[in-house]
Design an enzyme around this catalytic site. Structure first.
Site, PDB file in Angstrom:
ATOM      1  N   HIS A  89       0.844  -1.202   0.000  1.00 26.04           N
ATOM      2  CA  HIS A  89       0.000   0.000   0.000  1.00 26.04           C
ATOM      3  C   HIS A  89       0.872   1.243   0.000  1.00 26.04           C
ATOM      4  O   HIS A  89       1.967   1.260   0.562  1.00 26.04           O
ATOM      5  CB  HIS A  89      -0.975   0.001   1.179  1.00 26.04           C
ATOM      6  CG  HIS A  89      -0.352   0.057   2.546  1.00 26.04           C
ATOM      7  ND1 HIS A  89      -0.025   1.237   3.169  1.00 26.04           N
ATOM      8  CD2 HIS A  89      -0.009  -0.928   3.410  1.00 26.04           C
ATOM      9  CE1 HIS A  89       0.488   0.978   4.369  1.00 26.04           C
ATOM     10  NE2 HIS A  89       0.514  -0.327   4.539  1.00 26.04           N
ATOM     11  N   ASP A  91      -0.399   4.406   0.907  1.00 25.54           N
ATOM     12  CA  ASP A  91      -0.807   5.416   1.874  1.00 25.54           C
ATOM     13  C   ASP A  91      -0.019   5.246   3.168  1.00 25.54           C
ATOM     14  O   ASP A  91       0.507   4.165   3.467  1.00 25.54           O
ATOM     15  CB  ASP A  91      -2.307   5.363   2.135  1.00 25.54           C
ATOM     16  CG  ASP A  91      -2.760   4.069   2.809  1.00 25.54           C
ATOM     17  OD1 ASP A  91      -2.304   2.997   2.382  1.00 25.54           O
ATOM     18  OD2 ASP A  91      -3.575   4.139   3.755  1.00 25.54           O
ATOM     19  N   ASP A 122       6.601   1.296   6.251  1.00 27.43           N
ATOM     20  CA  ASP A 122       5.170   0.956   6.224  1.00 27.43           C
ATOM     21  C   ASP A 122       4.433   1.900   5.288  1.00 27.43           C
ATOM     22  O   ASP A 122       3.966   2.944   5.702  1.00 27.43           O
ATOM     23  CB  ASP A 122       4.629   1.053   7.649  1.00 27.43           C
ATOM     24  CG  ASP A 122       3.184   0.626   7.769  1.00 27.43           C
ATOM     25  OD1 ASP A 122       2.689  -0.050   6.860  1.00 27.43           O
ATOM     26  OD2 ASP A 122       2.545   0.987   8.779  1.00 27.43           O
ATOM     27  N   GLU A 153      -4.961   1.459   3.346  1.00 26.46           N
ATOM     28  CA  GLU A 153      -4.705   0.458   4.387  1.00 26.46           C
ATOM     29  C   GLU A 153      -4.623   1.102   5.763  1.00 26.46           C
ATOM     30  O   GLU A 153      -5.078   0.526   6.758  1.00 26.46           O
ATOM     31  CB  GLU A 153      -3.406  -0.297   4.088  1.00 26.46           C
ATOM     32  CG  GLU A 153      -3.192  -1.538   4.948  1.00 26.46           C
ATOM     33  CD  GLU A 153      -2.584  -1.255   6.317  1.00 26.46           C
ATOM     34  OE1 GLU A 153      -2.742  -2.092   7.229  1.00 26.46           O
ATOM     35  OE2 GLU A 153      -1.949  -0.189   6.484  1.00 26.46           O
ATOM     36  N   GLU A 154      -4.056   2.305   5.832  1.00 24.66           N
ATOM     37  CA  GLU A 154      -3.863   2.943   7.131  1.00 24.66           C
ATOM     38  C   GLU A 154      -5.160   3.446   7.755  1.00 24.66           C
ATOM     39  O   GLU A 154      -5.165   3.883   8.903  1.00 24.66           O
ATOM     40  CB  GLU A 154      -2.857   4.094   7.010  1.00 24.66           C
ATOM     41  CG  GLU A 154      -1.453   3.660   6.589  1.00 24.66           C
ATOM     42  CD  GLU A 154      -0.749   2.776   7.599  1.00 24.66           C
ATOM     43  OE1 GLU A 154      -1.341   2.471   8.655  1.00 24.66           O
ATOM     44  OE2 GLU A 154       0.402   2.384   7.346  1.00 24.66           O
ATOM     45  N   HIS A 419       4.453   3.932  12.219  1.00 26.61           N
ATOM     46  CA  HIS A 419       3.389   4.742  12.821  1.00 26.61           C
ATOM     47  C   HIS A 419       3.933   5.770  13.802  1.00 26.61           C
ATOM     48  O   HIS A 419       3.164   6.598  14.302  1.00 26.61           O
ATOM     49  CB  HIS A 419       2.328   3.891  13.525  1.00 26.61           C
ATOM     50  CG  HIS A 419       1.500   3.060  12.609  1.00 26.61           C
ATOM     51  ND1 HIS A 419       0.206   2.667  12.923  1.00 26.61           N
ATOM     52  CD2 HIS A 419       1.751   2.528  11.391  1.00 26.61           C
ATOM     53  CE1 HIS A 419      -0.275   1.937  11.943  1.00 26.61           C
ATOM     54  NE2 HIS A 419       0.646   1.832  10.995  1.00 26.61           N
TER      55      HIS A 419
END
Length: 451
Positions: A89, A91, A122, A153-154, A419
């Protein structure tokens, strides 16, 4: 052949890293409605990279209502060869205050053998790893490839299920590689075989019609913030285990995760005890976890001598594999209503939800993957659990129940700080991951991973 592919990966790696840095520079934050142009720009760059890598067909699809643009690229299989679906992903999470980062979050920076920047681990590394494998074969991979790069996805992949349902025939594959997890340690490859789910809510406690003087009425009139604190304290028992009835505990992957190592990786302060009972692996992979993520209440700087009439908190409940998000939401709401201090008004509103999932990592595809990753890393593969929820895994499993699903890392390790501030990618492990995926495609082409 392994040596030739190793050299091929090293040959393409500088260009792949340059493209990864270009992707990192795009602040593709799916949670920010104002970032829609950046999401589109990132999707267009991603599509362009796979088209330039030799894809027979590349599209940006946004045919699902309220969905973000999805990149789909296709490399047709040579005669008699299987097809592999590669997922990542584009995003990313919000970066937060730039001042909390050592370097600007969307300006990639290499130092100490790591690449820093939001999305470096990520999961723009997943995009780059797929590119590396394709380029190592000069755009002519030995198997058919369908590349799916999503942009939400996030925020929980809310439209992925509808996308998979609409495009099921185009996405059918003999194996699925989901490059969005972590290794067990630097230099130690891992397959994530269990994932916790998620059931979150906002709980509101109300005790008064309006605020009241804490001196005049305090001692008899209840304030909502104290009542909320008492309620939140009931989420755990005296050992720190979750005290919500009706939740599931699962079987844990067999792996030794020393407490000392966990304390360092989780940044637990000296002298602060860990929560719960059982091994560390059991607590973070196979048991539920309850966390108070936020509280709405007066700030200390704005405090007055007033009884607070209403207070809110967001509660996150991580679910063990085998549990169900809907029933867990109901159990959490029931607990909050039943354990509130007598008579206070309680309102529970369900928010985030994700199903847990468990994978049986046996069969020819997994055998082939273990050989490829062991060859690339020089270490045996470790089967691990995932404490966080990755909703798309359950979505893929539901859409393609007979297809082997491999959840692995594109170089992210336990200290990648996904994150968080100063997110980073271990560059040596990124090279290992690129080589492992390249070798895996060769294993599958040779029939070593056929079902």
């Amino acid at each position: 052949m392994s040596d030739d592919l190793r050299q091929a990966v090293r040959r393409v790696l500088p260009g792949v890293l340059a493209d990864l840095k270009a992707l990192i520079r795009i602040p593709s934050v799916s949670a920010d409605p104002g970032a829609a142009p950046e999401l589109r720009r990132c999707a267009e760059m991603t599509a362009g990279l796979f088209a330039a890598a030799g894809a027979h067909e590349t599209q940006i699809l946004d045919d699902i209502e309220n969905g973000r643009p999805t990149v789909l690229a296709h490399f047709p299989p040579p005669a008699g060869r299987p097809t592999v679906l590669l997922y990542a992903h584009y995003d990313v999470q919000p970066a937060g205050a730039p001042s909390t980062w050592t370097n600007p979050p969307f300006e990639p920076c290499e130092t100490g053998g790591r690449l820093y920047g939001r999305g470096s681990a990520d999961d723009k590394a997943g995009i780059a790893a797929h590119l590396a494998a394709i380029r190592a074969y000069d755009g002519r991979p030995p198997v058919g490839l369908t590349v799916l790069i999503e942009g939400e996805e996030e925020i929980g992949s809310p439209s992925l299920g509808a996308f998979l349902d609409r495009h099921r025939d185009r996405l059918a594959a003999d194996a699925i590689v989901l490059a969005d997890s972590e290794s067990f340690a630097v230099g130690v490859p891992a397959f994530t075989t269990t994932l916790r789910g998620l059931a979150a809510c906002v709980v509101e406690v109300r005790t008064l019609e309006h605020g009241a003087h804490s001196g005049t009425y305090g001692g008899a009139a209840p304030d909502a913030l104290t009542a909320l604190c008492r309620l939140l304290a009931t989420l755990h028992d005296d050992h720190g285990d979750v005290a919500v009835d009706g939740l599931v505990t699962a079987r844990c992957p067999t792996v030794d995760y020393p407490e000392e190592r966990f304390r360092v990786e989780a940044a637990v302060l000296d002298g602060v005890p860990l929560l719960g009972s059982g091994t560390v692996a059991e607590r973070i992979w196979a048991k539920p976890a309850a966390t108070v993520l936020a509280i709405d209440a007066p700030r200390v700087a704005d405090a007055s001598n007033t009884l607070t009439p209403v207070a809110r908190a967001k509660v996150s409940l991580r679910l063990a594999p085998g549990d169900n998000a809907s029933s867990a939401h109901a159990a959490l709401a029931r607990h909050l209503h039943e354990h509130a201090p007598g008579g206070v008004r309680v309102k529970v509103t369900a928010t985030d939800s994700a199903q847990p999932h468990a994978i049986d990592p046996r069969g020819p595809v997994y055998d082939a993957a273990r050989r490829a990753y062991q060859d690339a890393y020089g270490n045996d593969v470790v089967d691990i659990g995932g404490g966080g929820a990755i909703p798309f895994v359950a979505e893929f499993a539901a859409a393609f129940p007979k297809t082997a699903i491999l959840v692995t890392s594109a170089g992210a390790d336990p200290t990648c700080r996904a994150h968080s501030t100063d997110e980073n990618l271990h560059l040596a492990d990124f090279e290992h991951a690129c080589l492992a995926e390249t070798l895996l495609l060769n294993e599958l082409a040779s029939g070593q991973g056929s079902r």
